[in-house]
Design an enzyme around this catalytic site. Structure first.
Site, PDB file in Angstrom:
ATOM      1  N   CYS A   1       0.817  -1.226   0.000  1.00  0.00           N
ATOM      2  CA  CYS A   1       0.000   0.000   0.000  1.00  0.00           C
ATOM      3  C   CYS A   1       0.848   1.273   0.000  1.00  0.00           C
ATOM      4  CB  CYS A   1      -0.952   0.005   1.187  1.00  0.00           C
ATOM      5  SG  CYS A   1      -2.170  -1.319   1.095  1.00  0.00           S
TER       6      CYS A   1
ATOM      7  N   HIS B   1      -3.087   7.748   1.665  1.00  0.00           N
ATOM      8  CA  HIS B   1      -3.519   6.408   1.261  1.00  0.00           C
ATOM      9  C   HIS B   1      -4.923   6.196   1.812  1.00  0.00           C
ATOM     10  CE1 HIS B   1      -3.850   2.227   0.587  1.00  0.00           C
ATOM     11  NE2 HIS B   1      -3.619   1.854   1.833  1.00  0.00           N
TER      12      HIS B   1
ATOM     13  N   ASN C   1      -9.997   0.288  -0.380  1.00  0.00           N
ATOM     14  CA  ASN C   1      -8.531   0.330  -0.325  1.00  0.00           C
ATOM     15  C   ASN C   1      -7.976  -0.292  -1.614  1.00  0.00           C
ATOM     16  OD1 ASN C   1      -5.819  -0.014   0.173  1.00  0.00           O
ATOM     17  ND2 ASN C   1      -6.089  -0.785   2.258  1.00  0.00           N
TER      18      ASN C   1
END
Ligand code: UT7
Length: 325
Positions: A115, A252, A282
């Site tokens: 990520c 993020h 996500n």
């Protein structure tokens, strides 16, 4: 004195057509729209169609970024693509994008920092530009996390989505002060002692299978706010700037509670934070470039504004990039 800066000159994104609302998971899991929304802020996500690959998403995002910059593929010297869900074990997905765009020169490679991948890709691209290795770099984050979900694990499969975002960086001369457009500071970190809080339980040299994502959500959460604020502040300090100088935080997009907690720790009000988690879920390495592109479409980020991006994920790996748009 003039110095070389890596300046953003085009941005784009792509989301697969299929939108999956929270309610769909209730067909086979003991979950609810209410739980997912309250605990994560996610309302829907996009899933790639059967046969739609990470490279397909990346190519579409790249084409939009090239159009935004008014460039042809052969105006680009390099592609740096962040992904943990490549089309194949090798070659690099970046080379598939290179070929599909009709790029006949330069070089392309993948970066894998889960990520945090886009922060790592941007930092690498910035270093290549500053070192004179490339004049224009297409930096992409692209993921098909729907391919590595355990659909029986309600603690993970409701959180992730597919998508891609792309940003083109160009070498331009700056004065060396913080009024320059372009990347002003970067900060990268990782700590492998936390490998087991977020991982995929398969791989080439271990199981010869792809595996599925396993996460101790609460553990990752505990690290996230503290480490994200630390890396964001580190980039600000490297540039000699403060939280008050920041026009936009582009975080993020994993969990609205992490986004809000980090913004509070950074003393940046939520009006200055780009939030897309409700619509994308996500998307791992794709989440920041997706948010950048959507924010530009919304009219949120404008030329000359100071942007702070920050991300954390498997590894653990975390980092931030400070840039003037
Ligand atoms: O991008 C990479 C980095 N990843 C992240 O940043 C993710 C970080 N972690 C998180 O975002 C959060 O920890 C989650 C959203 C994953 C979970 O939220 P939480 O508030 O930490 O919940 P929890 O894991 O502590 O679970 C609370 C309860 C549990 O039940 P018990 O043990 O209290 O009875 C879970 O079993 O919620 C239960 N639960 C669910 N209930 C309904 C877990 N998933 C679900 C679900 N629907 N989908």
């Amino acid at each position: 004195m003039t110095i070389t800066r890596a300046v953003p000159i085009g941005v784009g994104h792509y989301l697969p057509t299929r939108v999956v609302p929270n309610a769909e998971f209730m067909n086979w899991l003991d979950t609810s729209d209410e739980w997912i929304k309250t605990r994560s802020g996610i309302e829907r996500r996009h899933f790639a169609a059967e046969g739609e690959l990470t490279s397909d998403l990346a190519i579409n995002a790249a084409k939009m970024a090239l159009a935004d910059a008014g460039l042809e593929a052969n105006d680009i010297d390099a592609i740096v693509l962040a992904t943990s869900t490549p089309d194949q074990t090798f070659p690099a997905t970046a080379t598939k994008v290179q070929h599909a765009l009709g790029m006949t020169k330069g070089f392309a490679f993948d970066v894998q920092a889960v990520c945090a991948g886009f922060a790592f890709a941007l930092t690498n691209a910035n270093a290549l530009i500053v070192a004179g290795q490339a004049k224009r770099i297409l930096v992409i984050g692209a993921e098909t996390f729907s391919r590595i979900m355990n659909w029986e694990d309600r603690g993970t499969c409701v959180l992730f989505g597919d998508g891609a975002g792309a940003l083109i960086l160009e070498a331009q001369e700056g004065t060396g002060n913080t009024d320059d457009r372009g990347i002003l500071a970067c900060d990268l970190n990782s700590d492998g002692q936390y490998n087991d809080v977020l991982y995929v339980d398969g791989g080439v040299s271990s199981t010869q299978t792809t595996g599925v994502l396993v996460m101790q959500g609460r553990e990752v959460f505990k690290h996230a706010v503290q480490k994200l604020a630390q890396t964001a502040n580190a980039s600000l300090a490297k540039a000699g700037l403060s939280h008050e100088d920041v026009d936009w935080v582009v975080p993020h997009q994993a969990n609205i509670r992490i986004i809000k907690g980090t913004a509070a720790k950074l003393k940046v009000p939520m009006e200055k934070v780009v939030v897309t988690v409700q619509d994308h879920g996500n998307t791992s390495a794709a989440s920041i470039p997706l948010a950048l592109s959507v924010a530009k479409q919304r009219g949120q980020i404008k030329t000359g504004e100071l942007l702070l991006t920050e991300a954390i994920g498997g590894g653990l790996a975390w980092g931030s990039v400070l840039m003037r748009w």
